[in-house]
Write a protein that holds these residues in place. Structure first.
Motif: not given
Lengths: 277, 235
Positions: A88-102
């Motif tokens: 349901k959540i697009k995995g790759d964009s969620a990972i991008s959010l988390i990595s750039t966020g951290s």
């Protein structure tokens, strides 16, 4: 050549770099085969950025970098795994959010506490000088854990990687083994990050696996071959880095690029030979 | 003796019913074909039988001698498998995992089971070939051998012939028929190939988001729905 090696190992920091790097390279390549085949390589990338944020926070709090970052990265690993499995959540964009966020949080913490300095550079691109005696011990202990768990779950990891639905339907606890893979990946990334740098540690996971897949035709040979390629590239990279005073992480990645190119060329030659037969 | 009995079974996807009120049973030695158009709940039902998906309502009763992890399964191919570096032997052997219990490694017993099944399906001579270098038909044989390693009783197949050319399709159907007749393995197959279903299956379950028909193939041909679908094919 022998004199050079003797000279290198006479420096304690170089010895420590080899002692930390070799088991990390071995573990990363073993896990890498499964991660690459499962299309989970991005998780490694996300985790290393989370690790950077954790290191920055640890430095600001004056706490031990490993003790802070290990639990944070493990939690992030389970979280990222969930994201990639949940369609349901697009995995790759969620990972991008988390990595750039951290990454951003890490930079903010550093600049507000100690100010932007060479520390940031070391975190991002790695440093062989940052390795301490306790890092060596921790790295050897964690790598032993990873290798033992990997060997014991090898057959299950193969089944879960090749066909998760079949494994699940025939009674393998696939969630459990995915978690083991994520857990081991988190450990490898935390240990390897300070040598390789947050931006480059994923290369140890991705490159050896992809390189050996050019030529090897069995899962076992792919796994063993990537372990071998990974360790050799790490050694050559460290030696190169010593001789030419280049950053260790980047030198190791360059060696991996060369290995990948050589394997790809051999693969091309082999294919044309088969076609001409 | 029925191996699997389904009572008033319904499945949902995010609150939307996928298929409802299914009642059927599979007996030892049956060859059941689940037919229906795409998106009518066939694959969902299979996922339910394999406990990959929880039923919304109703229940699936398995015979005592059939534990949930003793069902062989031939899933649809995934993208991951298309370029997977593994030998035929490695893939087939991985089917024996459920008989391993807590042991970490395969023993001679599992290796022999794998070898026997490769022999049964005529893939012994390619045991060291890489899975990704095989033709579609050979790949299906490998996955069938793996499914046989996981069970002594029953195999569930999800569209096993999709993407295969007519000759290879025919061969695979004959092979499945042979496994059913000679090796006494119960077959549950999802297919939208009604013609083949009528030719080989002993029982038919026709789905269209609900159960349109369940019974023997002979009765199916007599039924209105069977007449309608099979009649068009002039069987």
């Amino acid at each position: 050549m022998f004199d050079l090696l003797k000279e290198i190992f006479s420096y304690p920091f170089m010895l420590r770099a080899f002692l930390v790097g070799t088991p990390v390279a071995l573990c990363a390549s073993l896990l890498g085969v499964s991660l690459v085949l499962k299309r989970y390589a991005m998780i490694g990338d996300g985790l290393s950025h989370v690790g950077f944020g954790a290191l920055a926070v640890a430095a600001a709090l004056n706490a031990s970098p490993m003790i802070v970052s290990i639990p944070i990265v493990i939690i992030a690993a389970f979280f990222l795994l969930r994201l990639s499995e949940n369609s349901k959540i697009k995995g790759d964009s969620a990972i991008s959010l988390i990595s750039t966020g951290s990454l951003a949080i890490g930079v903010m913490v550093i600049s507000l506490s100690t100010g932007m300095n060479t520390d940031v550079n070391n975190y991002l691109f790695g440093s062989i000088l940052s390795m301490t005696q306790s890092d060596v011990i921790l790295s050897l202990v964690l790598s032993t854990v990873v290798i033992i768990l990997f060997i014991l779950s090898y057959n299950r990891i193969f089944a879960v990687t090749f066909d998760e639905n079949f494994a699940k339907a025939t009674g393998t606890n696939t969630e459990g083994f995915n978690m083991i893979i994520a857990f081991l990946t988190a450990l490898v990334i935390v240990v390897g990050m300070r040598l390789m740098g947050a931006l480059l540690i994923t290369s140890l996971i991705v490159f050896p696996a992809l390189t050996s897949m050019r030529l090897a035709k069995r899962f076992l040979t792919v796994t063993l071959n990537s372990a071998l390629v990974s360790i050799i590239c790490l050694w050559l990279g460290l030696i190169f880095s010593y001789v030419y005073s280049t950053p260790a992480g980047a030198s190791i990645v360059v060696c991996n690029i060369i290995a990948f190119a050589i394997y790809s060329i051999i693969q091309k030659i082999r294919e044309t030979m088969i076609r001409e037969k | 003796m029925s191996l699997i009995t389904c009572k008033n079974l319904s499945f949902e996807y995010d609150g939307i019913p996928a298929v409802k009120n299914i009642n059927f049973s599979v007996s030892d030695g049956d060859y059941l074909c689940v037919v229906g158009e795409n998106g009518t709940g066939k694959s969902t039902l299979i996922k339910g039988l394999l406990r990959l998906k929880k039923p919304f309502q109703g229940e699936i009763i398995l015979d005592n001698q059939l534990s949930a992890d003793a069902i062989g399964y031939l899933p649809q191919q995934t993208i991951i498998q298309k370029d997977f570096p593994a030998s035929v032997y490695e893939v087939v052997l991985s089917g024996c995992l459920n008989s391993l219990g807590l042991k970490p490694f395969f023993t001679r017993k599992e290796k022999n089971i794998a070898k026997n099944n490769m022999e049964k399906l005529g893939i012994k001579q390619i045991k060291n070939t890489c899975y990704r270098d095989l033709s579609g038909g050979q790949q299906q044989r490998v996955l069938l051998a793996r499914a046989l390693c996981a069970t002594k009783k029953i195999i569930v197949l999800d569209e096993p012939v999709s993407g295969l050319d007519p000759i290879v399709t025919q061969e695979l159907y004959e092979l499945i028929h042979h496994i059913n007749l000679v090796h006494k393995i119960t077959i549950v197959m999802v297919s939208h190939d009604i013609k083949a279903a009528i030719k080989y299956a002993s029982h038919i379950l026709h789905l269209h988001n609900k159960q349109l028909f369940f019974g023997t193939t002979k009765d199916y041909l007599q039924s209105d729905i069977g007449q309608k679908f099979a009649g068009e094919l002039n069987v």
